[in-house]
Design an enzyme around this catalytic site. Sequence first.
Site, PDB file in Angstrom:
ATOM      1  N   ARG A  40      37.476  29.328  45.031  1.00 28.51           N
ATOM      2  CA  ARG A  40      37.853  29.407  43.604  1.00 28.51           C
ATOM      3  C   ARG A  40      37.941  28.018  42.978  1.00 28.51           C
ATOM      4  O   ARG A  40      37.592  27.826  41.818  1.00 28.51           O
ATOM      5  CB  ARG A  40      39.178  30.162  43.458  1.00 28.51           C
ATOM      6  CG  ARG A  40      38.977  31.659  43.627  1.00 28.51           C
ATOM      7  CD  ARG A  40      40.239  32.347  44.047  1.00 28.51           C
ATOM      8  NE  ARG A  40      41.216  32.379  42.993  1.00 28.51           N
ATOM      9  CZ  ARG A  40      42.533  32.425  43.188  1.00 28.51           C
ATOM     10  NH1 ARG A  40      43.027  32.392  44.413  1.00 28.51           N
ATOM     11  NH2 ARG A  40      43.340  32.484  42.183  1.00 28.51           N
ATOM     12  N   ARG A  52      48.084  38.070  46.879  1.00 25.42           N
ATOM     13  CA  ARG A  52      46.756  38.455  46.425  1.00 25.42           C
ATOM     14  C   ARG A  52      45.739  38.147  47.517  1.00 25.42           C
ATOM     15  O   ARG A  52      45.833  37.130  48.193  1.00 25.42           O
ATOM     16  CB  ARG A  52      46.393  37.676  45.144  1.00 25.42           C
ATOM     17  CG  ARG A  52      46.935  38.340  43.907  1.00 25.42           C
ATOM     18  CD  ARG A  52      46.767  37.513  42.676  1.00 25.42           C
ATOM     19  NE  ARG A  52      45.461  36.882  42.502  1.00 25.42           N
ATOM     20  CZ  ARG A  52      45.097  36.266  41.375  1.00 25.42           C
ATOM     21  NH1 ARG A  52      45.933  36.223  40.335  1.00 25.42           N
ATOM     22  NH2 ARG A  52      43.916  35.694  41.272  1.00 25.42           N
ATOM     23  N   LYS A 108      48.645  29.142  34.404  1.00 29.18           N
ATOM     24  CA  LYS A 108      48.220  29.795  33.148  1.00 29.18           C
ATOM     25  C   LYS A 108      48.973  31.112  32.936  1.00 29.18           C
ATOM     26  O   LYS A 108      49.467  31.372  31.843  1.00 29.18           O
ATOM     27  CB  LYS A 108      46.701  30.058  33.160  1.00 29.18           C
ATOM     28  CG  LYS A 108      45.859  28.813  33.257  1.00 29.18           C
ATOM     29  CD  LYS A 108      44.364  29.114  33.276  1.00 29.18           C
ATOM     30  CE  LYS A 108      43.911  29.966  34.430  1.00 29.18           C
ATOM     31  NZ  LYS A 108      44.088  29.367  35.765  1.00 29.18           N
ATOM     32  N   ARG A 115      35.756  31.567  31.308  1.00 22.25           N
ATOM     33  CA  ARG A 115      35.528  30.798  32.527  1.00 22.25           C
ATOM     34  C   ARG A 115      34.107  30.299  32.688  1.00 22.25           C
ATOM     35  O   ARG A 115      33.811  29.635  33.698  1.00 22.25           O
ATOM     36  CB  ARG A 115      35.906  31.641  33.739  1.00 22.25           C
ATOM     37  CG  ARG A 115      37.397  31.636  34.008  1.00 22.25           C
ATOM     38  CD  ARG A 115      37.727  32.811  34.901  1.00 22.25           C
ATOM     39  NE  ARG A 115      38.528  32.435  36.041  1.00 22.25           N
ATOM     40  CZ  ARG A 115      39.724  33.009  36.298  1.00 22.25           C
ATOM     41  NH1 ARG A 115      40.232  33.911  35.499  1.00 22.25           N
ATOM     42  NH2 ARG A 115      40.389  32.659  37.363  1.00 22.25           N
ATOM     43  N   ARG A 138      52.043  31.870  46.554  1.00 25.11           N
ATOM     44  CA  ARG A 138      52.291  32.764  45.406  1.00 25.11           C
ATOM     45  C   ARG A 138      52.439  34.219  45.864  1.00 25.11           C
ATOM     46  O   ARG A 138      51.717  34.687  46.731  1.00 25.11           O
ATOM     47  CB  ARG A 138      51.109  32.663  44.431  1.00 25.11           C
ATOM     48  CG  ARG A 138      51.088  33.754  43.379  1.00 25.11           C
ATOM     49  CD  ARG A 138      50.130  33.446  42.251  1.00 25.11           C
ATOM     50  NE  ARG A 138      48.723  33.535  42.628  1.00 25.11           N
ATOM     51  CZ  ARG A 138      47.719  33.321  41.773  1.00 25.11           C
ATOM     52  NH1 ARG A 138      47.955  32.971  40.522  1.00 25.11           N
ATOM     53  NH2 ARG A 138      46.471  33.418  42.183  1.00 25.11           N
TER      54      ARG A 138
HETATM   55  P1  ADP Z   1      47.270  30.686  37.295  1.00 22.50           P
HETATM   56  O1  ADP Z   1      47.482  31.874  36.384  1.00 22.50           O
HETATM   57  O2  ADP Z   1      46.833  29.464  36.552  1.00 22.50           O
HETATM   58  O3  ADP Z   1      46.390  30.980  38.471  1.00 22.50           O
HETATM   59  P2  ADP Z   1      50.061  31.152  38.047  1.00 22.50           P
HETATM   60  O4  ADP Z   1      50.798  31.202  36.748  1.00 22.50           O
HETATM   61  O5  ADP Z   1      49.821  32.451  38.748  1.00 22.50           O
HETATM   62  O6  ADP Z   1      48.687  30.315  37.895  1.00 22.50           O
HETATM   63  O7  ADP Z   1      50.862  30.151  39.008  1.00 22.50           O
HETATM   64  C1  ADP Z   1      50.432  29.952  40.371  1.00 22.50           C
HETATM   65  C2  ADP Z   1      51.671  29.864  41.270  1.00 22.50           C
HETATM   66  O8  ADP Z   1      52.379  28.671  40.948  1.00 22.50           O
HETATM   67  C3  ADP Z   1      52.661  31.029  41.105  1.00 22.50           C
HETATM   68  O9  ADP Z   1      53.261  31.294  42.352  1.00 22.50           O
HETATM   69  C4  ADP Z   1      53.671  30.455  40.107  1.00 22.50           C
HETATM   70  O10 ADP Z   1      54.941  31.078  40.261  1.00 22.50           O
HETATM   71  C5  ADP Z   1      53.690  28.993  40.498  1.00 22.50           C
HETATM   72  N1  ADP Z   1      53.951  28.084  39.371  1.00 22.50           N
HETATM   73  C6  ADP Z   1      53.596  28.247  38.070  1.00 22.50           C
HETATM   74  N2  ADP Z   1      54.001  27.217  37.319  1.00 22.50           N
HETATM   75  C7  ADP Z   1      54.609  26.354  38.180  1.00 22.50           C
HETATM   76  C8  ADP Z   1      55.254  25.075  38.021  1.00 22.50           C
HETATM   77  N3  ADP Z   1      55.335  24.482  36.810  1.00 22.50           N
HETATM   78  N4  ADP Z   1      55.774  24.481  39.106  1.00 22.50           N
HETATM   79  C9  ADP Z   1      55.684  25.088  40.317  1.00 22.50           C
HETATM   80  N5  ADP Z   1      55.112  26.282  40.545  1.00 22.50           N
HETATM   81  C10 ADP Z   1      54.573  26.902  39.490  1.00 22.50           C
HETATM   82  P1  AMP Z   2      42.876  35.345  37.846  1.00 26.30           P
HETATM   83  O1  AMP Z   2      43.865  36.476  37.940  1.00 26.30           O
HETATM   84  O2  AMP Z   2      42.752  34.794  36.478  1.00 26.30           O
HETATM   85  O3  AMP Z   2      43.115  34.297  38.903  1.00 26.30           O
HETATM   86  O4  AMP Z   2      41.455  36.006  38.163  1.00 26.30           O
HETATM   87  C1  AMP Z   2      41.200  36.619  39.409  1.00 26.30           C
HETATM   88  C2  AMP Z   2      39.705  36.867  39.587  1.00 26.30           C
HETATM   89  O5  AMP Z   2      39.231  37.771  38.577  1.00 26.30           O
HETATM   90  C3  AMP Z   2      38.814  35.640  39.458  1.00 26.30           C
HETATM   91  O6  AMP Z   2      38.734  34.881  40.660  1.00 26.30           O
HETATM   92  C4  AMP Z   2      37.475  36.300  39.103  1.00 26.30           C
HETATM   93  O7  AMP Z   2      36.878  36.919  40.232  1.00 26.30           O
HETATM   94  C5  AMP Z   2      37.907  37.425  38.174  1.00 26.30           C
HETATM   95  N1  AMP Z   2      37.964  36.958  36.765  1.00 26.30           N
HETATM   96  C6  AMP Z   2      39.067  36.948  35.940  1.00 26.30           C
HETATM   97  N2  AMP Z   2      38.745  36.469  34.730  1.00 26.30           N
HETATM   98  C7  AMP Z   2      37.421  36.148  34.773  1.00 26.30           C
HETATM   99  C8  AMP Z   2      36.485  35.582  33.848  1.00 26.30           C
HETATM  100  N3  AMP Z   2      36.840  35.236  32.592  1.00 26.30           N
HETATM  101  N4  AMP Z   2      35.212  35.400  34.266  1.00 26.30           N
HETATM  102  C9  AMP Z   2      34.815  35.762  35.488  1.00 26.30           C
HETATM  103  N5  AMP Z   2      35.626  36.272  36.426  1.00 26.30           N
HETATM  104  C10 AMP Z   2      36.926  36.476  36.073  1.00 26.30           C
END
Ligand code: ADP
Ligand code: AMP
Length: 211
Positions: A167, A156, A13, A88, A127
């Site tokens: 999660r 992270r 995302k 969420r 990541r």
């Molecule tokens: P989210 O925001 O949904 O948690 P991220 O955008 O942070 O996901 O992506 C999670 C991990 O996967 C990151 O390390 C990112 O660089 C990697 N990633 C994102 N899109 C892809 C893809 N299409 N193929 C492989 N790895 C990806």
């Molecule tokens: P993210 O960066 O989107 O993976 O979010 C990291 C963490 O932030 C999540 O695991 C939650 O603890 C908190 N968080 C982010 N967005 C939300 C949301 N819309 N509702 C509740 N918790 C959130």
Amino acid sequence: MIIVLLGPPGAGKGTQADKLAARLGIPKIATGDVLRAALREGTKRGLEAKAYMDRGDLVPDSVILGILQDVMTSPVTKKGAILDGAVRTVPQAEGLGVMLAEIGKKVDKVLLFDVDDDELVKRLSTRTVCEGCQTPYMGRDPGTSCEKCGGKLVRRKDDEPEAIRNRLEVYRRQTAPVIDWYRDQNQKVLKIDADAPVDEVTARAVKALGK
Ligand code: ADP
Ligand code: AMP
């Protein structure tokens, strides 16, 4: 245009929100980024959220709805927003709908990024993210520099195995019902197979949005 991005943690995302923001000229709003920034600044909101975030639990709806209220009434989102991970739970989806209606706006599109669990775990456990601008990276070691801002890449805390497991469970229990909630509101949910190279996923998203 207001676009809600749904999908499990690790689905891409954040990665796609950056691409779509650049392409569509509207800002990405990631509640996770807002909360991490609040934590770094030591604000009350950040401190309240920390324990939930470290465990991989959701922070309370009231905190998120407060953030969404601030952001969606700010000039920053005048042209729209790409809401990344910002909806969420069903109460958050309801609350967002109500606050948008009050300012004459609505959610225009809902995109759902679909990736299977094995791939999600692989992505999250490798990541790194920029501690400055929060850009996520794959295949980059902690301690190296961000391409965009030169900040340091870190892992992270919630990308540790136990928090990842939690999660994914939290997603299934609390966030997946949001998909059906939008469908029940007659809002089409545009499902995208996100297990493909990043640019291919962006192309699929752009096509689904009709852009
Ligand atoms: P989210 O925001 O949904 O948690 P991220 O955008 O942070 O996901 O992506 C999670 C991990 O996967 C990151 O390390 C990112 O660089 C990697 N990633 C994102 N899109 C892809 C893809 N299409 N193929 C492989 N790895 C990806
Ligand atoms: P993210 O960066 O989107 O993976 O979010 C990291 C963490 O932030 C999540 O695991 C939650 O603890 C908190 N968080 C982010 N967005 C939300 C949301 N819309 N509702 C509740 N918790 C959130």
